[in-house]
Motif scaffolding. Structure first.
Motif, PDB file in Angstrom:
ATOM      1  N   PHE A  30      61.580   7.255 -11.255  1.00  0.00           N
ATOM      2  CA  PHE A  30      60.382   6.633 -10.699  1.00  0.00           C
ATOM      3  C   PHE A  30      59.657   7.656  -9.829  1.00  0.00           C
ATOM      4  N   LEU A  31      58.470   8.046 -10.259  1.00  0.00           N
ATOM      5  CA  LEU A  31      57.669   9.068  -9.609  1.00  0.00           C
ATOM      6  C   LEU A  31      56.898   8.471  -8.436  1.00  0.00           C
ATOM      7  N   TYR A  32      56.905   9.172  -7.296  1.00  0.00           N
ATOM      8  CA  TYR A  32      56.166   8.732  -6.115  1.00  0.00           C
ATOM      9  C   TYR A  32      54.677   8.949  -6.354  1.00  0.00           C
ATOM     10  N   GLN A  33      53.867   7.916  -6.142  1.00  0.00           N
ATOM     11  CA  GLN A  33      52.427   7.969  -6.372  1.00  0.00           C
ATOM     12  C   GLN A  33      51.623   7.714  -5.093  1.00  0.00           C
ATOM     13  N   GLY A  34      52.264   7.715  -3.933  1.00  0.00           N
ATOM     14  CA  GLY A  34      51.576   7.439  -2.675  1.00  0.00           C
ATOM     15  C   GLY A  34      50.593   8.540  -2.315  1.00  0.00           C
ATOM     16  N   THR A  35      49.675   8.196  -1.433  1.00  0.00           N
ATOM     17  CA  THR A  35      48.652   9.167  -1.031  1.00  0.00           C
ATOM     18  C   THR A  35      49.043   9.950   0.216  1.00  0.00           C
ATOM     19  N   THR A  36      49.989   9.437   1.008  1.00  0.00           N
ATOM     20  CA  THR A  36      50.465  10.144   2.196  1.00  0.00           C
ATOM     21  C   THR A  36      51.990  10.138   2.180  1.00  0.00           C
ATOM     22  N   HIS A  37      52.574  10.811   3.136  1.00  0.00           N
ATOM     23  CA  HIS A  37      54.031  10.794   3.273  1.00  0.00           C
ATOM     24  C   HIS A  37      54.432  10.045   4.539  1.00  0.00           C
ATOM     25  N   SER A  38      53.686   8.978   4.840  1.00  0.00           N
ATOM     26  CA  SER A  38      54.016   8.126   5.987  1.00  0.00           C
ATOM     27  C   SER A  38      55.196   7.227   5.618  1.00  0.00           C
ATOM     28  N   GLN A  43      58.180   3.993   1.743  1.00  0.00           N
ATOM     29  CA  GLN A  43      59.041   2.829   1.530  1.00  0.00           C
ATOM     30  C   GLN A  43      58.354   1.685   0.781  1.00  0.00           C
ATOM     31  N   ASN A  44      57.176   1.930   0.211  1.00  0.00           N
ATOM     32  CA  ASN A  44      56.438   0.905  -0.531  1.00  0.00           C
ATOM     33  C   ASN A  44      56.775   1.002  -2.019  1.00  0.00           C
ATOM     34  N   ILE A  45      57.405  -0.040  -2.564  1.00  0.00           N
ATOM     35  CA  ILE A  45      57.827  -0.063  -3.973  1.00  0.00           C
ATOM     36  C   ILE A  45      56.656   0.156  -4.919  1.00  0.00           C
ATOM     37  N   ASN A  46      55.464  -0.264  -4.531  1.00  0.00           N
ATOM     38  CA  ASN A  46      54.295  -0.124  -5.404  1.00  0.00           C
ATOM     39  C   ASN A  46      53.807   1.315  -5.534  1.00  0.00           C
ATOM     40  N   ASN A  47      54.362   2.219  -4.736  1.00  0.00           N
ATOM     41  CA  ASN A  47      54.000   3.634  -4.825  1.00  0.00           C
ATOM     42  C   ASN A  47      54.919   4.413  -5.766  1.00  0.00           C
ATOM     43  N   TYR A  48      55.794   3.725  -6.487  1.00  0.00           N
ATOM     44  CA  TYR A  48      56.718   4.368  -7.424  1.00  0.00           C
ATOM     45  C   TYR A  48      56.530   3.755  -8.804  1.00  0.00           C
ATOM     46  N   VAL A  49      56.390   4.605  -9.827  1.00  0.00           N
ATOM     47  CA  VAL A  49      56.241   4.124 -11.198  1.00  0.00           C
ATOM     48  C   VAL A  49      57.190   4.885 -12.116  1.00  0.00           C
ATOM     49  N   ALA A  50      57.711   4.165 -13.111  1.00  0.00           N
ATOM     50  CA  ALA A  50      58.588   4.792 -14.093  1.00  0.00           C
ATOM     51  C   ALA A  50      57.815   5.900 -14.800  1.00  0.00           C
ATOM     52  N   SER A  51      58.460   7.046 -14.949  1.00  0.00           N
ATOM     53  CA  SER A  51      57.819   8.218 -15.538  1.00  0.00           C
ATOM     54  C   SER A  51      58.713   8.805 -16.629  1.00  0.00           C
ATOM     55  N   ALA A  52      58.092   9.262 -17.706  1.00  0.00           N
ATOM     56  CA  ALA A  52      58.846   9.852 -18.808  1.00  0.00           C
ATOM     57  C   ALA A  52      59.400  11.223 -18.438  1.00  0.00           C
ATOM     58  N   LYS A  86      65.519   2.418   0.209  1.00  0.00           N
ATOM     59  CA  LYS A  86      64.381   2.578   1.124  1.00  0.00           C
ATOM     60  C   LYS A  86      64.706   3.437   2.348  1.00  0.00           C
ATOM     61  N   THR A  87      65.814   3.160   2.992  1.00  0.00           N
ATOM     62  CA  THR A  87      66.196   3.922   4.180  1.00  0.00           C
ATOM     63  C   THR A  87      66.450   5.383   3.814  1.00  0.00           C
ATOM     64  N   ASN A  88      67.120   5.608   2.695  1.00  0.00           N
ATOM     65  CA  ASN A  88      67.397   6.978   2.254  1.00  0.00           C
ATOM     66  C   ASN A  88      66.116   7.740   1.902  1.00  0.00           C
ATOM     67  N   LEU A  89      65.131   7.033   1.377  1.00  0.00           N
ATOM     68  CA  LEU A  89      63.852   7.689   1.069  1.00  0.00           C
ATOM     69  C   LEU A  89      63.191   8.209   2.346  1.00  0.00           C
ATOM     70  N   TRP A  90      63.163   7.371   3.370  1.00  0.00           N
ATOM     71  CA  TRP A  90      62.534   7.794   4.620  1.00  0.00           C
ATOM     72  C   TRP A  90      63.351   8.891   5.307  1.00  0.00           C
TER      73      TRP A  90
END
Length: 107
Positions: A30-38, A43-52, A86-90
């Protein structure tokens, strides 16, 4: 004329049904698609999408993560699996190093 109708109808039905049986590409990455690294974005699930593909370089910022449930490319992760990371991501973002083997980093 009647002899042509049945084969023509069979061909049309076969072509039409193949659209419903086409294999979809799935991925566990799942690739991170967020605009910042806040923290909120990381920690927002909607900022990650499955990627080939996994284009990450293992450097300083969270780039994505690998989870056990494969999803269709473009889909978000399974909530229970994502929430467990989530905690590990941050922590990874703060330390500029992956907190576990599931997390990929980029420059």
């Amino acid at each position: 004329m009647r002899k042509l109708f049945i084969p023509a109808a069979a061909i049309v039905m076969a072509i039409g049904s193949s659209a419903f049986t086409a294999k979809r590409t799935t991925s566990n990455f799942f690739l991170y698609q967020g605009t910042t690294h806040s923290q909120t974005d990381i920690q927002n699930i909607n900022n990650y999408v499955a990627s080939a593909t996994d284009p990450c370089n293992d450097v300083a910022n969270v780039c994505g993560l690998t989870l056990s449930t494969a999803k269709n490319v473009g889909s978000t992760p399974t909530p229970a699996e994502f929430n467990a990371e989530k905690t590990n991501l941050w922590t990874s973002q703060q330390n500029h190093a992956p907190a576990d083997a599931a997390i990929a980093m980029e420059p």
